[in-house]
Design an enzyme around this catalytic site. Structure first.
Site, PDB file in Angstrom:
ATOM      1  N   GLU A  56       0.824  -1.201   0.000  1.00  0.00           N
ATOM      2  CA  GLU A  56       0.000   0.000   0.000  1.00  0.00           C
ATOM      3  C   GLU A  56       0.866   1.262   0.000  1.00  0.00           C
ATOM      4  OE1 GLU A  56      -2.184  -2.949   2.796  1.00  0.00           O
ATOM      5  OE2 GLU A  56      -0.139  -2.592   2.056  1.00  0.00           O
ATOM      6  N   ALA A 167      16.834 -41.172 -14.216  1.00  0.00           N
ATOM      7  CA  ALA A 167      18.192 -41.351 -14.725  1.00  0.00           C
ATOM      8  C   ALA A 167      18.305 -42.728 -15.356  1.00  0.00           C
ATOM      9  CB  ALA A 167      19.225 -41.199 -13.597  1.00  0.00           C
ATOM     10  N   ARG A 189      13.059 -21.829  -8.909  1.00  0.00           N
ATOM     11  CA  ARG A 189      14.128 -21.568  -7.940  1.00  0.00           C
ATOM     12  C   ARG A 189      14.079 -20.124  -7.456  1.00  0.00           C
ATOM     13  NH1 ARG A 189      19.569 -24.478 -10.537  1.00  0.00           N
ATOM     14  NH2 ARG A 189      18.870 -26.649 -10.243  1.00  0.00           N
ATOM     15  N   LEU A 209      22.746 -25.246  -8.251  1.00  0.00           N
ATOM     16  CA  LEU A 209      21.449 -24.850  -7.682  1.00  0.00           C
ATOM     17  C   LEU A 209      21.221 -23.350  -7.728  1.00  0.00           C
ATOM     18  CD1 LEU A 209      21.178 -27.220  -4.580  1.00  0.00           C
ATOM     19  CD2 LEU A 209      20.535 -27.651  -6.951  1.00  0.00           C
ATOM     20  N   ARG A 212      19.730 -19.330 -13.409  1.00  0.00           N
ATOM     21  CA  ARG A 212      20.443 -18.952 -14.620  1.00  0.00           C
ATOM     22  C   ARG A 212      19.497 -18.366 -15.663  1.00  0.00           C
ATOM     23  NH1 ARG A 212      23.102 -24.670 -14.798  1.00  0.00           N
ATOM     24  NH2 ARG A 212      22.369 -24.817 -12.647  1.00  0.00           N
TER      25      ARG A 212
END
Length: 324
Positions: A56, A167, A189, A209, A212
């Site tokens: 505000e 994987a 992130r 981590l 980018r």
């Protein structure tokens, strides 16, 4: 003829603004504010880094004398308590001469909790409340979760193949998803205070981590490591999911054992499931044991909140269904 925007439309815009304050406004709530006059926006604001100025205050400063007679759309009840860092927003709105205040949801902070609305009404200002309360609380989920439950709001990210692998059998995992999905992951992130991986992921991938995305590099979250040992420089060690209790929002990125630990502890509030259009077969699964004793326990726990394509990958967002 196009209809003029209603209170809910303006409030939806204020709520969207509130998301700009995450996570920088922590430990204060991320709030959005629009000032509307004669059917157009004359000013806008959102909570700034460190929690001040409030939304505000930012909007009123931008509007100046034009705020007199305007309607303020605020995603959380204007505060009723002054501090050394600034006046109470309810008092500022009164002093600015706004004619009307539309509030998304009442502030659970006992210092305000209805007092802000009461003060505005006592000054002769029309107050409309609530408008889109569920949407406003969702936009403030990290702050709201800490306020209500005393713990962080946790998002679990899983990037898998169509057959649920993260994987190859030898551990190779770069890259399962494409560049659009990875960019979206970096945006997530930037929206969290901290990010966590397990010791296995740390040792295998040495993850950075960081964020980018151009212009958001400074929004990289603090790094946590789920381990019973020590954490390296620049990281914070957490011995268990329950041990992460000093922040408002946490993004869990890996690996399978870490994801399972947070699910088993019922510490996941939001699930990001990125799925690439590939099949791996005999690979590493996304999850380990999450403590289910019966298949019945798996049902009714998750609600689909969003689904979209990111390039060739699909993102499904699920929210934990909790009582109350």
């Amino acid at each position: 003829m196009q209809r003029p925007p209603a209170d809910a439309d303006w409030m939806a815009a204020a709520i969207a603004l509130s998301r700009r304050g995450r996570p920088a406004s922590a430990p204060n709530p991320n709030v959005g504010c629009l000032l509307v006059k004669d059917g157009r926006v004359i000013a806008r604001g959102w909570t700034q880094a460190g929690g001040r100025p409030h939304a505000e205050a930012v909007a009123l400063a931008a509007a100046g004398t034009a705020a007199r007679g305007a309607t303020a759309y605020v995603s959380l009840e204007p505060c009723a308590h002054a501090s050394a860092r600034g006046p109470a927003c309810s008092d500022s709105l009164i002093a600015a001469g706004v004619a009307r205040v539309v509030v998304a949801t009442q502030d659970p902070d006992p210092r305000t909790d209805g007092a802000g609305i009461a003060r505005l009404r006592a000054a002769g200002i029309e107050v409309v409340n609530p408008v889109l309360p569920a949407e406003a609380r969702a936009a403030m989920a990290p702050w709201w979760t800490r306020r209500a439950e005393g713990r962080p709001f946790v998002t679990l990210k899983l990037a898998t193949s169509l057959d649920g692998c993260i994987a190859l059998a030898d551990g190779s995992s770069r890259w399962i998803t494409g560049p659009c999905a990875r960019a979206h992951g970096h945006m997530e992130r930037a929206m969290h205070q901290a990010i966590l991986v397990g010791r296995g992921t740390f040792d295998a991938d040495a993850p950075r981590l960081d964020v980018r995305l151009p212009g958001l590099e400074g929004r990289s979250p603090a790094k946590y490591l789920l381990t019973r040992g020590d954490a390296p420089d620049g990281w914070t060690a957490a011995a268990s999911p329950e041990a992460v209790d000093d922040i408002d929002s946490l993004l869990v990125e890996g690996g399978a054992a870490t994801a399972a630990a947070f699910l088993a502890a019922d510490r996941v509030d939001r699930l990001l499931l990125y799925r690439a259009p590939i099949l791996i077969g005999d690979g590493r699964h996304a999850l380990g044991d999450i403590g289910l004793g019966d298949l019945v326990q798996a049902h009714g726990r998750w609600r689909l909140a969003d689904s979209r394509l990111l390039g060739s990958d699909r993102l499904d967002v699920y929210e934990r269904v909790r009582e109350g």
